[in-house]
Design a protein around this motif. Structure first.
Motif, PDB file in Angstrom:
ATOM      1  N   ALA A  61       0.808  -1.213   0.000  1.00  0.00           N
ATOM      2  CA  ALA A  61       0.000   0.000   0.000  1.00  0.00           C
ATOM      3  C   ALA A  61       0.847   1.272   0.000  1.00  0.00           C
ATOM      4  N   THR A  62       2.166   1.141  -0.156  1.00  0.00           N
ATOM      5  CA  THR A  62       3.027   2.328  -0.140  1.00  0.00           C
ATOM      6  C   THR A  62       2.539   3.339  -1.178  1.00  0.00           C
ATOM      7  N   ALA A  63       2.359   4.574  -0.722  1.00  0.00           N
ATOM      8  CA  ALA A  63       1.657   5.583  -1.522  1.00  0.00           C
ATOM      9  C   ALA A  63       2.284   5.828  -2.890  1.00  0.00           C
ATOM     10  N   VAL A  64       3.618   5.804  -2.977  1.00  0.00           N
ATOM     11  CA  VAL A  64       4.253   6.103  -4.257  1.00  0.00           C
ATOM     12  C   VAL A  64       3.846   5.106  -5.342  1.00  0.00           C
ATOM     13  N   LEU A  65       3.535   3.879  -4.959  1.00  0.00           N
ATOM     14  CA  LEU A  65       3.154   2.860  -5.933  1.00  0.00           C
ATOM     15  C   LEU A  65       1.779   3.116  -6.527  1.00  0.00           C
ATOM     16  N   HIS A  66       0.995   3.946  -5.886  1.00  0.00           N
ATOM     17  CA  HIS A  66      -0.375   4.190  -6.331  1.00  0.00           C
ATOM     18  C   HIS A  66      -0.591   5.599  -6.870  1.00  0.00           C
ATOM     19  N   TYR A  67       0.149   6.583  -6.318  1.00  0.00           N
ATOM     20  CA  TYR A  67      -0.095   7.968  -6.709  1.00  0.00           C
ATOM     21  C   TYR A  67       1.146   8.690  -7.236  1.00  0.00           C
ATOM     22  N   ALA A  68       2.242   7.958  -7.382  1.00  0.00           N
ATOM     23  CA  ALA A  68       3.444   8.474  -8.058  1.00  0.00           C
ATOM     24  C   ALA A  68       3.984   9.766  -7.458  1.00  0.00           C
ATOM     25  N   GLN A  69       3.881   9.884  -6.129  1.00  0.00           N
ATOM     26  CA  GLN A  69       4.420  11.069  -5.462  1.00  0.00           C
ATOM     27  C   GLN A  69       5.915  10.847  -5.244  1.00  0.00           C
ATOM     28  N   GLU A  70       6.706  11.296  -6.185  1.00  0.00           N
ATOM     29  CA  GLU A  70       8.158  11.124  -6.097  1.00  0.00           C
ATOM     30  C   GLU A  70       8.861  12.120  -7.005  1.00  0.00           C
ATOM     31  N   ILE A  71      10.106  12.427  -6.667  1.00  0.00           N
ATOM     32  CA  ILE A  71      10.930  13.337  -7.448  1.00  0.00           C
ATOM     33  C   ILE A  71      12.369  12.835  -7.423  1.00  0.00           C
ATOM     34  N   PHE A  72      13.192  13.352  -8.324  1.00  0.00           N
ATOM     35  CA  PHE A  72      14.593  12.930  -8.329  1.00  0.00           C
ATOM     36  C   PHE A  72      15.454  14.007  -8.956  1.00  0.00           C
ATOM     37  N   GLU A  73      16.762  13.817  -8.856  1.00  0.00           N
ATOM     38  CA  GLU A  73      17.736  14.689  -9.492  1.00  0.00           C
ATOM     39  C   GLU A  73      18.779  13.827 -10.206  1.00  0.00           C
ATOM     40  N   GLY A  74      19.526  14.453 -11.085  1.00  0.00           N
ATOM     41  CA  GLY A  74      20.622  13.779 -11.776  1.00  0.00           C
ATOM     42  C   GLY A  74      21.814  14.698 -11.833  1.00  0.00           C
ATOM     43  N   MET A  75      22.965  14.229 -11.400  1.00  0.00           N
ATOM     44  CA  MET A  75      24.178  15.044 -11.373  1.00  0.00           C
ATOM     45  C   MET A  75      25.382  14.110 -11.419  1.00  0.00           C
ATOM     46  N   LYS A  76      26.583  14.665 -11.481  1.00  0.00           N
ATOM     47  CA  LYS A  76      27.779  13.836 -11.611  1.00  0.00           C
ATOM     48  C   LYS A  76      28.904  14.324 -10.701  1.00  0.00           C
ATOM     49  N   ALA A  77      29.779  13.383 -10.355  1.00  0.00           N
ATOM     50  CA  ALA A  77      31.042  13.704  -9.689  1.00  0.00           C
ATOM     51  C   ALA A  77      32.170  13.381 -10.661  1.00  0.00           C
ATOM     52  N   TYR A  78      33.166  14.275 -10.727  1.00  0.00           N
ATOM     53  CA  TYR A  78      34.231  14.176 -11.717  1.00  0.00           C
ATOM     54  C   TYR A  78      35.587  14.061 -11.030  1.00  0.00           C
ATOM     55  N   ARG A  79      36.414  13.137 -11.508  1.00  0.00           N
ATOM     56  CA  ARG A  79      37.786  13.012 -11.013  1.00  0.00           C
ATOM     57  C   ARG A  79      38.691  13.932 -11.831  1.00  0.00           C
ATOM     58  N   HIS A  80      39.486  14.750 -11.149  1.00  0.00           N
ATOM     59  CA  HIS A  80      40.468  15.589 -11.827  1.00  0.00           C
ATOM     60  C   HIS A  80      41.826  14.898 -11.846  1.00  0.00           C
ATOM     61  N   GLU A  81      42.731  15.440 -12.622  1.00  0.00           N
ATOM     62  CA  GLU A  81      44.018  14.776 -12.829  1.00  0.00           C
ATOM     63  C   GLU A  81      44.822  14.643 -11.542  1.00  0.00           C
ATOM     64  N   ASP A  82      44.613  15.531 -10.570  1.00  0.00           N
ATOM     65  CA  ASP A  82      45.352  15.436  -9.313  1.00  0.00           C
ATOM     66  C   ASP A  82      44.714  14.449  -8.335  1.00  0.00           C
ATOM     67  N   GLY A  83      43.664  13.752  -8.765  1.00  0.00           N
ATOM     68  CA  GLY A  83      43.005  12.761  -7.920  1.00  0.00           C
ATOM     69  C   GLY A  83      41.829  13.291  -7.129  1.00  0.00           C
ATOM     70  N   SER A  84      41.658  14.606  -7.091  1.00  0.00           N
ATOM     71  CA  SER A  84      40.535  15.185  -6.363  1.00  0.00           C
ATOM     72  C   SER A  84      39.220  14.894  -7.084  1.00  0.00           C
ATOM     73  N   VAL A  85      38.109  15.012  -6.361  1.00  0.00           N
ATOM     74  CA  VAL A  85      36.780  14.730  -6.911  1.00  0.00           C
ATOM     75  C   VAL A  85      35.905  15.956  -6.722  1.00  0.00           C
ATOM     76  N   TRP A  86      35.184  16.327  -7.779  1.00  0.00           N
ATOM     77  CA  TRP A  86      34.420  17.568  -7.788  1.00  0.00           C
ATOM     78  C   TRP A  86      32.991  17.349  -8.261  1.00  0.00           C
ATOM     79  N   ALA A  87      32.098  18.244  -7.857  1.00  0.00           N
ATOM     80  CA  ALA A  87      30.715  18.250  -8.322  1.00  0.00           C
ATOM     81  C   ALA A  87      30.467  19.523  -9.117  1.00  0.00           C
ATOM     82  N   PHE A  88      29.548  19.449 -10.074  1.00  0.00           N
ATOM     83  CA  PHE A  88      29.212  20.571 -10.939  1.00  0.00           C
ATOM     84  C   PHE A  88      27.882  21.188 -10.516  1.00  0.00           C
ATOM     85  N   ARG A  89      27.928  22.389  -9.996  1.00  0.00           N
ATOM     86  CA  ARG A  89      26.757  23.186  -9.627  1.00  0.00           C
ATOM     87  C   ARG A  89      25.758  22.417  -8.748  1.00  0.00           C
ATOM     88  N   PRO A  90      26.217  21.768  -7.670  1.00  0.00           N
ATOM     89  CA  PRO A  90      25.292  20.977  -6.847  1.00  0.00           C
ATOM     90  C   PRO A  90      24.194  21.812  -6.196  1.00  0.00           C
TER      91      PRO A  90
END
Length: 359
Positions: A61-90
């Motif tokens: 009976a979980t509500a999302v299965l019946h009324y589609a009340q859900e949202i999401f995002e999509g973004m990426k983490a990038y490795r730079h040449e010095d080994g550090s990891v960065w996000a773009f406009r989080p």
């Protein structure tokens, strides 16, 4: 946000991880951990934790299965040449998710809590971020999402929300180089109307596009373009990308938002184009203007953008009983694409202040 961490007792071995990162594809493999937090009216956001990645147990009976009340995002983490990891406009993802939450009658996360939740998961699973190499566009795709997790069949906004972040290594969108996408014009289906959910990043938007995308595939096309629901003559967006039309006089036109998603890559392309000296117009753009502009030579280039593909040229436009030939690929989209990718991977100065270091 207080986040507890329980590390996996069975993480991927170094050998297995190397195999995955060699050919990750998109959305095929997932990191060792996931972040989970709960919300109720009484306690607000609570019980935030990083735990081993695994299946969810949901009441039928979980509500999302019946009324589609859900949202999401999509973004990426990038490795730079010095080994550090960065996000773009989080922070931009955080703001957009808050807008989506408001439209779906869900609680929002503070910008700082959203960014923290994503960054903490990346820190725990940082070995899953592909190594930087010249010409490579491998990254770690991040999927924050929330859904109505209350078991209740009444039609109202849920009183229990679950927020999660999962991560998946992603390869370059185009194998063998960027290629023009062939577009199918959907004349029977629309995606969103005025006052609808087109500007919210919710699964219902993507579900509404699938039948048209199947129609596109049946006609040998890569993507589908939708027209407005009111008059059926204005271009809105592709199934998962925003469109740009380059004119011979130096203008770039992109369909206005309101019934389409405010893409973060879209906004970045607009800023980069402005820096390159192009005048960008955000306005209604009729399908007949597309046809006439290509026929007259006034439109010299068409390209699209999105998180996965970044920027890609648009080739032939196809519809029932006709087609519009490809515009010879110009270099505006390619120039913008290179500048954007170079910023994301640390190969160019970030003069816009878009990148945020994670580790």
């Amino acid at each position: 946000m207080e986040i507890t961490t329980t590390l996996s007792s069975n993480p991927a071995s170094d050998e297995r991880l190397a195999e995955i990162l060699a050919e990750p594809g998109f959305g095929n493999y997932f990191t060792d951990h996931m972040l989970v937090a709960e919300w109720t009216p009484e306690k607000s956001w609570h019980d935030a934790r990083i735990e081993p990645y695994g299946p969810l147990r949901l009441d039928p009976a979980t509500a999302v299965l019946h009324y589609a009340q859900e949202i999401f995002e999509g973004m990426k983490a990038y490795r730079h040449e010095d080994g550090s990891v960065w996000a773009f406009r989080p922070e931009a993802n955080a703001v957009r998710m808050a807008k989506s939450a408001q439209r779906l009658a869900m609680p929002s996360l503070d910008v700082e809590d959203f960014v923290q939740s994503v960054f903490e998961l990346v820190k725990v699973d940082q070995r899953w971020v592909p190594e930087a190499s010249e010409g490579s566009e491998k990254s770690l795709y991040l999927r924050p999402f929330m859904f109505a997790s209350e078991p209740f069949l009444g039609v109202r906004s849920a009183h229990h929300i679950t927020y999660m972040v999962i991560a998946s290594p992603a390869g370059a969108y185009f194998k063998g180089g960027v290629k023009p996408v062939r577009i199918w014009l959907s004349e029977h289906y629309t995606r969103a109307g005025r006052g609808g959910m087109g500007a919210a990043k919710t699964g219902g938007n993507y579900a509404a596009s699938l039948v048209a995308q199947d129609e596109a595939s049946a006609h040998g096309c890569d993507q589908v373009v939708f027209l407005d629901a009111s008059e059926g003559k204005y271009v809105e967006e592709l199934g998962g990308m925003n469109l740009y039309f380059v004119y011979a006089d130096g203008r770039i036109v992109t369909p206005e938002t309101g019934t389409i998603l405010e893409g973060i890559t879209r906004a970045s392309v607009i800023e980069l184009a402005g820096k390159l000296g192009y005048q960008v117009e955000e306005r209604k753009f009729a399908i007949d203007e597309w046809r006439a502009g290509v026929a007259s030579g006034e439109i010299t280039e068409v390209f699209a953008c999105g998180t996965a593909a970044v920027v890609t040229p648009v080739g032939e436009l196809v519809w029932e009983g006709g087609s519009l030939p490809s515009v010879p690929s110009g270099n505006v989209g390619a120039t913008i694409r290179k500048q954007l990718v170079d910023i994301q991977f640390g190969r160019a100065d970030d003069t816009f202040g878009w990148m945020r270091r994670i580790v």
